[in-house]
Motif scaffolding. Structure first.
Motif, PDB file in Angstrom:
ATOM      1  N   ASN A 346       0.867  -1.170   0.000  1.00  0.00           N
ATOM      2  CA  ASN A 346       0.000   0.000   0.000  1.00  0.00           C
ATOM      3  C   ASN A 346       0.905   1.222   0.000  1.00  0.00           C
ATOM      4  O   ASN A 346       1.438   1.620   1.033  1.00  0.00           O
ATOM      5  CB  ASN A 346      -0.913   0.017   1.228  1.00  0.00           C
ATOM      6  CG  ASN A 346      -1.717   1.315   1.315  1.00  0.00           C
ATOM      7  OD1 ASN A 346      -1.978   1.964   0.304  1.00  0.00           O
ATOM      8  ND2 ASN A 346      -2.100   1.696   2.524  1.00  0.00           N
ATOM      9  N   LYS A 349      -1.925   5.864   0.760  1.00  0.00           N
ATOM     10  CA  LYS A 349      -2.136   6.424   2.091  1.00  0.00           C
ATOM     11  C   LYS A 349      -2.953   5.431   2.893  1.00  0.00           C
ATOM     12  O   LYS A 349      -3.524   4.477   2.346  1.00  0.00           O
ATOM     13  CB  LYS A 349      -2.840   7.781   2.006  1.00  0.00           C
ATOM     14  CG  LYS A 349      -4.119   7.799   1.195  1.00  0.00           C
ATOM     15  CD  LYS A 349      -4.617   9.232   1.036  1.00  0.00           C
ATOM     16  CE  LYS A 349      -5.864   9.281   0.146  1.00  0.00           C
ATOM     17  NZ  LYS A 349      -6.353  10.658  -0.038  1.00  0.00           N
ATOM     18  N   GLY A 351      -5.755   3.351   4.867  1.00  0.00           N
ATOM     19  CA  GLY A 351      -7.157   3.140   4.517  1.00  0.00           C
ATOM     20  C   GLY A 351      -7.654   1.793   4.989  1.00  0.00           C
ATOM     21  O   GLY A 351      -6.972   1.072   5.704  1.00  0.00           O
ATOM     22  N   HIS A 421      -9.221   4.665   0.728  1.00  0.00           N
ATOM     23  CA  HIS A 421      -8.164   5.466   1.314  1.00  0.00           C
ATOM     24  C   HIS A 421      -8.721   6.668   2.052  1.00  0.00           C
ATOM     25  O   HIS A 421      -9.808   7.155   1.758  1.00  0.00           O
ATOM     26  CB  HIS A 421      -7.197   5.933   0.235  1.00  0.00           C
ATOM     27  CG  HIS A 421      -6.394   4.820  -0.360  1.00  0.00           C
ATOM     28  ND1 HIS A 421      -5.408   4.156   0.329  1.00  0.00           N
ATOM     29  CD2 HIS A 421      -6.452   4.245  -1.599  1.00  0.00           C
ATOM     30  CE1 HIS A 421      -4.887   3.227  -0.448  1.00  0.00           C
ATOM     31  NE2 HIS A 421      -5.489   3.253  -1.619  1.00  0.00           N
TER      32      HIS A 421
END
Length: 430
Positions: A346, A349, A351, A421
């Motif tokens: 990831n 950001k 999430g 996110h």
């Protein structure tokens, strides 16, 4: 309690080092395990397979003096219990320096205990390299977050920030430019072993190919097992190296320079027996030391040796510390496949994970050795920053390097994270 049956003392044999217990028992010795910190002593089923379990009374091992106290306490307990210890094996990164000191106190085979701290603490590691003339990045040691910015400006950007006692890239942070040091409240407060981070290196960022090099040593003789390259998706600077990780061979341009350099590293740091794992960067002006450790590598490497070669990693490591010449020193290791691994990260950001799409398609691909799922649907997923928060890992093998790269590419075509996110803040998913 006394016993005439000889024993092997394993230092923190949990997680990647737990299989040393099987090797010790197969060799006919009792398993005596020492747990030096909460990270290992609180691990699930950590004492399974022990004949004797010992626990350190020192809970905050912050330096050479603390490690010495732990070693002396362990030796006292061994002697009081009447245990006949034939070897001391450092089984995990967190306490390799303690194992070396215990071996010295018991007058058993081990690595140079006077250099043990330089093999564990990255600041001491850099100082040792400077003393013996090994190529390393320019660096500054800082013991306060407040001093990171000034150190980075002295070094120049990009710079890399790394805790001196962590592992698995936890806490390692790329400082791209001056903006990156204006607000450092996001830095990791704890290292990979759940201890507070109290000092960092700020060092010049080295651009180049990053290679991990794995050796075994016996009485100062070194045998290369393999090398892996950390491959990135593009040419951007990075702090977390795990994306594609593949075994390379002698045709790789870094092979010769990396092997020669790491042999010098092993001698410079007093690594005379047992497995070692060294990471270097091959830059235009030469090979640079990132880190070295006198222990087995983590991640997929040991498992791949067990699956795809005639090497018995834990048994051979044990023999080194018993003072018995391992078979691998008299015949080359035979591999029946090439291999590699990838991380589905990831990189956006934090999430919430809806699903890992395409997992079912892995069943149809050849060469899938292992699938490691780090998060389930509904879990909060941070930005991938260390070995501890990878959403999905896949280990693969193939007839040669091209086959491995083909399989890794197919996985990336078919597997992805379905994320929402921005649902949580970074601090909430740390």
């Amino acid at each position: 309690m006394t016993s005439d049956r000889p024993a092997v003392l394993l230092v923190d044999p949990t997680r990647n080092g737990a299989s040393y217990k099987t090797a010790v028992r197969a060799a006919g010795y009792r398993v005596v395990s020492l747990y030096t910190c909460a990270y290992t002593a609180m691990a699930d089923q950590h004492a399974e397979g022990d004949d004797v379990s010992l626990y350190s009374e020192v809970t905050d091992i912050g330096g050479v003096e603390d490690a010495g106290h732990v070693a002396e306490q362990a030796v006292d307990e061994v002697r009081r219990a009447g245990l006949s210890i034939r070897a001391v094996v450092p089984a995990m990164e967190v306490s390799t320096h303690i194992g070396d000191r215990i071996a010295a106190l018991l007058r058993l085979p081990g690595n140079d205990d006077t250099l043990a701290w330089a093999r564990r603490n990255k600041a001491a590691m850099r100082e040792r390299a400077h003393q013996v003339g090994l190529r390393i990045p320019e660096f500054r040691l800082v013991r306060s977050v407040a001093n990171i910015a000034s150190a980075a400006h002295e070094i120049g950007f990009p710079a890399i920030l790394k805790p001196t006692l962590s592992a698995g890239s936890k806490g390692v942070t790329l400082l791209r430019d001056a903006d990156a040091v204006r607000d450092l409240r996001h830095l990791e407060p704890q290292d990979a072993f759940d201890e507070p981070i109290e000092e960092w290196l700020v060092e010049r960022y080295i651009r180049g190919r990053e290679i991990s090099v794995n050796f075994y040593s016996f009485e100062g003789e070194h045998r290369l097992v393999d090398m892996w390259e950390f491959r990135q998706p593009d040419d951007r600077d990075y702090d977390f190296p795990i994306w594609d990780n593949v075994r390379i061979d002698e045709s790789h341009p870094c092979w010769g320079p990396a092997e020669q350099y790491v042999r010098e590293v092993l001698d410079a740091y007093g690594i005379r027996r047992g497995p070692s794992h060294t990471e270097v960067k091959c830059a235009e002006d030469g090979v640079y030391l990132m880190e070295t450790a006198s222990r087995l590598p983590g991640g997929p490497m040991v498992g791949m040796w067990e699956r795809h070669s005639d090497l018995s990693p834990f048994a051979e490591g044990l023999r080194c510390f018993l003072g018995e010449r391992p078979a691998m020193f008299d015949a080359p290791t035979v591999f029946n496949a090439s291999y590699g691994a990838l991380a589905i990260r990831n990189d956006e950001k934090p999430g919430t994970l809806n699903a890992i799409r395409g997992l079912d398609t892995l069943n149809a691909l050849e060469g899938i050795d292992e699938v490691l799922i780090g998060y389930q649907p509904g879990d909060l997923v941070p930005v991938t920053s260390s070995d501890m928060n990878i959403p999905l890992g896949v280990y693969v093998s193939g007839a040669d390097g091209d086959a491995v790269l083909h399989t890794l590419a197919k996985i990336r075509e078919q597997v992805s994270l379905d994320m929402v996110h921005g649902a949580v803040e970074h601090e909430e998913v740390r």
